[in-house]
Design a protein around this motif. Structure first.
Motif, PDB file in Angstrom:
ATOM      1  N   THR A  75       0.851  -1.191   0.000  1.00 35.42           N
ATOM      2  CA  THR A  75       0.000   0.000   0.000  1.00 35.42           C
ATOM      3  C   THR A  75       0.887   1.241   0.000  1.00 35.42           C
ATOM      4  OG1 THR A  75      -0.119  -0.008   2.419  1.00 35.42           O
ATOM      5  CG2 THR A  75      -1.868  -1.168   1.221  1.00 35.42           C
ATOM      6  N   PHE A  76       0.256   2.380  -0.232  1.00 31.42           N
ATOM      7  CA  PHE A  76       0.986   3.643  -0.276  1.00 31.42           C
ATOM      8  C   PHE A  76       0.437   4.576   0.794  1.00 31.42           C
ATOM      9  CE2 PHE A  76       1.322   1.772  -4.438  1.00 31.42           C
ATOM     10  CZ  PHE A  76       2.636   1.999  -4.806  1.00 31.42           C
ATOM     11  N   GLU A  77       1.350   5.233   1.502  1.00 30.57           N
ATOM     12  CA  GLU A  77       0.943   6.169   2.538  1.00 30.57           C
ATOM     13  C   GLU A  77       0.281   7.403   1.919  1.00 30.57           C
ATOM     14  OE1 GLU A  77       3.973   4.737   2.354  1.00 30.57           O
ATOM     15  OE2 GLU A  77       3.507   3.263   3.917  1.00 30.57           O
ATOM     16  N   SER A  78       0.705   7.760   0.710  1.00 31.43           N
ATOM     17  CA  SER A  78       0.122   8.901   0.002  1.00 31.43           C
ATOM     18  C   SER A  78       0.287   8.655  -1.493  1.00 31.43           C
ATOM     19  CB  SER A  78       0.816  10.213   0.401  1.00 31.43           C
ATOM     20  OG  SER A  78       2.206  10.160   0.114  1.00 31.43           O
ATOM     21  N   PRO A  79      -0.583   9.258  -2.308  1.00 31.81           N
ATOM     22  CA  PRO A  79      -0.471   9.067  -3.759  1.00 31.81           C
ATOM     23  C   PRO A  79       0.839   9.640  -4.302  1.00 31.81           C
ATOM     24  CG  PRO A  79      -2.589  10.029  -3.161  1.00 31.81           C
ATOM     25  CD  PRO A  79      -1.726  10.098  -1.941  1.00 31.81           C
ATOM     26  N   ALA A  80       1.252   9.132  -5.429  1.00 35.78           N
ATOM     27  CA  ALA A  80       2.420   9.696  -6.107  1.00 35.78           C
ATOM     28  C   ALA A  80       2.142  11.159  -6.445  1.00 35.78           C
ATOM     29  CB  ALA A  80       2.712   8.918  -7.384  1.00 35.78           C
ATOM     30  N   PRO A  81       3.117  12.047  -6.276  1.00 29.39           N
ATOM     31  CA  PRO A  81       2.883  13.483  -6.521  1.00 29.39           C
ATOM     32  C   PRO A  81       2.696  13.828  -7.997  1.00 29.39           C
ATOM     33  CG  PRO A  81       5.189  13.062  -6.015  1.00 29.39           C
ATOM     34  CD  PRO A  81       4.463  11.776  -5.761  1.00 29.39           C
ATOM     35  N   LEU A  82       3.057  12.916  -8.892  1.00 24.92           N
ATOM     36  CA  LEU A  82       2.911  13.135 -10.342  1.00 24.92           C
ATOM     37  C   LEU A  82       3.719  14.328 -10.833  1.00 24.92           C
ATOM     38  CD1 LEU A  82      -0.933  12.459 -10.792  1.00 24.92           C
ATOM     39  CD2 LEU A  82       0.962  10.820 -10.739  1.00 24.92           C
ATOM     40  N   THR A  83       4.849  14.515 -10.209  1.00 25.98           N
ATOM     41  CA  THR A  83       5.738  15.608 -10.617  1.00 25.98           C
ATOM     42  C   THR A  83       6.989  15.092 -11.334  1.00 25.98           C
ATOM     43  OG1 THR A  83       6.755  15.573  -8.419  1.00 25.98           O
ATOM     44  CG2 THR A  83       4.972  17.160  -8.793  1.00 25.98           C
ATOM     45  N   TYR A 144       6.984   3.565  -8.445  1.00 24.03           N
ATOM     46  CA  TYR A 144       5.643   4.133  -8.638  1.00 24.03           C
ATOM     47  C   TYR A 144       5.590   5.584  -8.160  1.00 24.03           C
ATOM     48  CZ  TYR A 144       3.715  -0.537  -9.620  1.00 24.03           C
ATOM     49  OH  TYR A 144       3.419  -1.763 -10.175  1.00 24.03           O
ATOM     50  N   GLN A 145       6.171   5.856  -7.003  1.00 25.20           N
ATOM     51  CA  GLN A 145       6.125   7.199  -6.431  1.00 25.20           C
ATOM     52  C   GLN A 145       6.879   8.206  -7.294  1.00 25.20           C
ATOM     53  OE1 GLN A 145       4.605   8.533  -3.821  1.00 25.20           O
ATOM     54  NE2 GLN A 145       3.718   6.735  -2.840  1.00 25.20           N
ATOM     55  N   ASP A 146       7.909   7.750  -7.992  1.00 24.60           N
ATOM     56  CA  ASP A 146       8.731   8.652  -8.806  1.00 24.60           C
ATOM     57  C   ASP A 146       8.161   8.864 -10.205  1.00 24.60           C
ATOM     58  OD1 ASP A 146      10.468   8.894  -6.700  1.00 24.60           O
ATOM     59  OD2 ASP A 146      11.982   7.524  -7.516  1.00 24.60           O
ATOM     60  N   SER A 147       7.067   8.184 -10.528  1.00 18.90           N
ATOM     61  CA  SER A 147       6.531   8.220 -11.889  1.00 18.90           C
ATOM     62  C   SER A 147       5.260   9.054 -11.965  1.00 18.90           C
ATOM     63  CB  SER A 147       6.251   6.797 -12.375  1.00 18.90           C
ATOM     64  OG  SER A 147       7.429   6.008 -12.335  1.00 18.90           O
ATOM     65  N   SER A 148       4.900   9.432 -13.173  1.00 21.09           N
ATOM     66  CA  SER A 148       3.672  10.195 -13.395  1.00 21.09           C
ATOM     67  C   SER A 148       2.678   9.479 -14.305  1.00 21.09           C
ATOM     68  CB  SER A 148       4.000  11.572 -13.990  1.00 21.09           C
ATOM     69  OG  SER A 148       4.667  12.376 -13.031  1.00 21.09           O
ATOM     70  N   VAL A 149       3.134   8.426 -14.973  1.00 19.68           N
ATOM     71  CA  VAL A 149       2.280   7.632 -15.850  1.00 19.68           C
ATOM     72  C   VAL A 149       2.738   6.181 -15.752  1.00 19.68           C
ATOM     73  CG1 VAL A 149       1.449   7.238 -18.211  1.00 19.68           C
ATOM     74  CG2 VAL A 149       1.989   9.561 -17.464  1.00 19.68           C
ATOM     75  N   PHE A 150       1.770   5.247 -15.800  1.00 14.37           N
ATOM     76  CA  PHE A 150       2.128   3.832 -15.877  1.00 14.37           C
ATOM     77  C   PHE A 150       1.604   3.289 -17.193  1.00 14.37           C
ATOM     78  CE2 PHE A 150       1.706  -0.703 -15.442  1.00 14.37           C
ATOM     79  CZ  PHE A 150       2.900  -1.051 -14.821  1.00 14.37           C
ATOM     80  N   ALA A 169      -1.202   3.631  -6.360  1.00 13.14           N
ATOM     81  CA  ALA A 169      -0.253   4.743  -6.239  1.00 13.14           C
ATOM     82  C   ALA A 169      -0.824   6.043  -6.802  1.00 13.14           C
ATOM     83  CB  ALA A 169       1.040   4.399  -6.966  1.00 13.14           C
ATOM     84  N   GLY A 170      -1.982   5.972  -7.445  1.00  8.70           N
ATOM     85  CA  GLY A 170      -2.593   7.170  -8.001  1.00  8.70           C
ATOM     86  C   GLY A 170      -2.080   7.552  -9.367  1.00  8.70           C
ATOM     87  N   LEU A 171      -1.466   6.600 -10.084  1.00  5.02           N
ATOM     88  CA  LEU A 171      -0.921   6.920 -11.399  1.00  5.02           C
ATOM     89  C   LEU A 171      -1.981   6.761 -12.483  1.00  5.02           C
ATOM     90  CD1 LEU A 171       2.562   5.108 -11.392  1.00  5.02           C
ATOM     91  CD2 LEU A 171       2.044   7.487 -10.823  1.00  5.02           C
ATOM     92  N   PRO A 172      -2.081   7.702 -13.410  1.00  2.72           N
ATOM     93  CA  PRO A 172      -2.880   7.466 -14.609  1.00  2.72           C
ATOM     94  C   PRO A 172      -2.217   6.364 -15.424  1.00  2.72           C
ATOM     95  CG  PRO A 172      -1.619   9.490 -14.833  1.00  2.72           C
ATOM     96  CD  PRO A 172      -1.424   9.028 -13.416  1.00  2.72           C
ATOM     97  N   MET A 173      -3.038   5.568 -16.126  1.00  3.46           N
ATOM     98  CA  MET A 173      -2.517   4.380 -16.794  1.00  3.46           C
ATOM     99  C   MET A 173      -2.908   4.375 -18.265  1.00  3.46           C
ATOM    100  SD  MET A 173      -3.650   1.697 -13.785  1.00  3.46           S
ATOM    101  CE  MET A 173      -5.269   2.472 -13.678  1.00  3.46           C
ATOM    102  N   VAL A 174      -2.023   3.835 -19.080  1.00  2.00           N
ATOM    103  CA  VAL A 174      -2.312   3.573 -20.489  1.00  2.00           C
ATOM    104  C   VAL A 174      -1.972   2.120 -20.747  1.00  2.00           C
ATOM    105  CG1 VAL A 174      -1.772   4.129 -22.893  1.00  2.00           C
ATOM    106  CG2 VAL A 174      -1.811   5.943 -21.164  1.00  2.00           C
ATOM    107  N   SER A 175      -2.902   1.395 -21.363  1.00  2.00           N
ATOM    108  CA  SER A 175      -2.694  -0.033 -21.564  1.00  2.00           C
ATOM    109  C   SER A 175      -3.312  -0.484 -22.876  1.00  2.00           C
ATOM    110  CB  SER A 175      -3.322  -0.827 -20.411  1.00  2.00           C
ATOM    111  OG  SER A 175      -3.262  -2.227 -20.649  1.00  2.00           O
TER     112      SER A 175
END
Length: 207
Positions: A75-83, A144-150, A169-175
């Motif tokens: 689990t994640f304590e907080s979403p990825a900042p997407l920065t 995951y935390q260091d990323s902005s897209v998965f 992690a709160g990442l937007p995804m493309v699949s």
């Protein structure tokens, strides 16, 4: 259970077995090896999607199949900042994972200032672009935390646990909309995008 162990369990009188996705087996294997199992009372399908569970019905097994999803591995304590200017993919370099298609899509994008991180081992190509970093990770939570897209470029999956982790992690995804799992995890246009398998231009556009 592997399919062979599943046959042995059935011979020993087991009523409940956990099985691998039919998708990963050839049609001859399904016909010849799984045929004796059609009188099982229940098949518990672990770590695959309901869409994949339906494959067992089409293979001739009973329809009273229960899909037991995998739990999140962390689990994640907080979403990825997407920065962070990082696009993340995860998995072993293999035909299944479709990283060849991902790299072709990457070439079509304006990737200046961005990095594609492919977290996984296997037969890693030696001629990757300078802004593509590939290799195993010792800390996937940080990836995951260091990323902005998965991105998931697989030709097929059993479920797609990495999408569940990316969503956590709160990442937007493309699949690619492959079997099985992505369409059950991603609501197109809401928490990510789905494109048809092999649509390199469409995949690049959505990323």
């Amino acid at each position: 259970f592997t399919p062979t162990e599943m046959v042995s369990a059935h011979a020993a009188g087991a009523d409940y077995v956990k099985v691998f996705p039919v998708r990963a087996l050839g049609p001859d294997y399904v016909r010849d090896v799984l045929a004796p199992l059609r009188d099982l009372k229940l098949i518990a399908v672990g770590g695959v999607s309901p869409e994949n569970a339906a494959d067992y019905v089409r293979a001739g097994l009973k329809s009273n199949i229960v899909c037991i999803p995998n739990a999140r591995t962390f689990t994640f304590e907080s979403p990825a900042p997407l920065t962070g200017h990082q696009v993340l993919a995860a998995g072993r370099f293999s035909h299944q994972k479709g990283f060849d298609m991902l790299l072709r899509a990457w070439e079509k994008m304006d990737t200046e200032g961005w990095t594609l991180r492919i977290a996984g081992g296997g037969d890693i190509p030696g001629n990757l672009p300078a802004n593509v970093i590939a290799g195993p990770s010792e800390d996937m939570k940080k990836e995951y935390q260091d990323s902005s897209v998965f991105v998931l470029s697989s030709r097929y999956e059993g479920f797609g646990m990495v999408l569940v982790e990316a969503q956590a992690a709160g990442l937007p995804m493309v699949s690619f909309n492959c079997k099985c799992g992505p369409s059950e995890i991603i609501t197109d246009g809401r928490n990510g995008f789905l494109t048809e398998i092999g649509d390199i231009n469409g995949f690049a556009e959505k990323v």
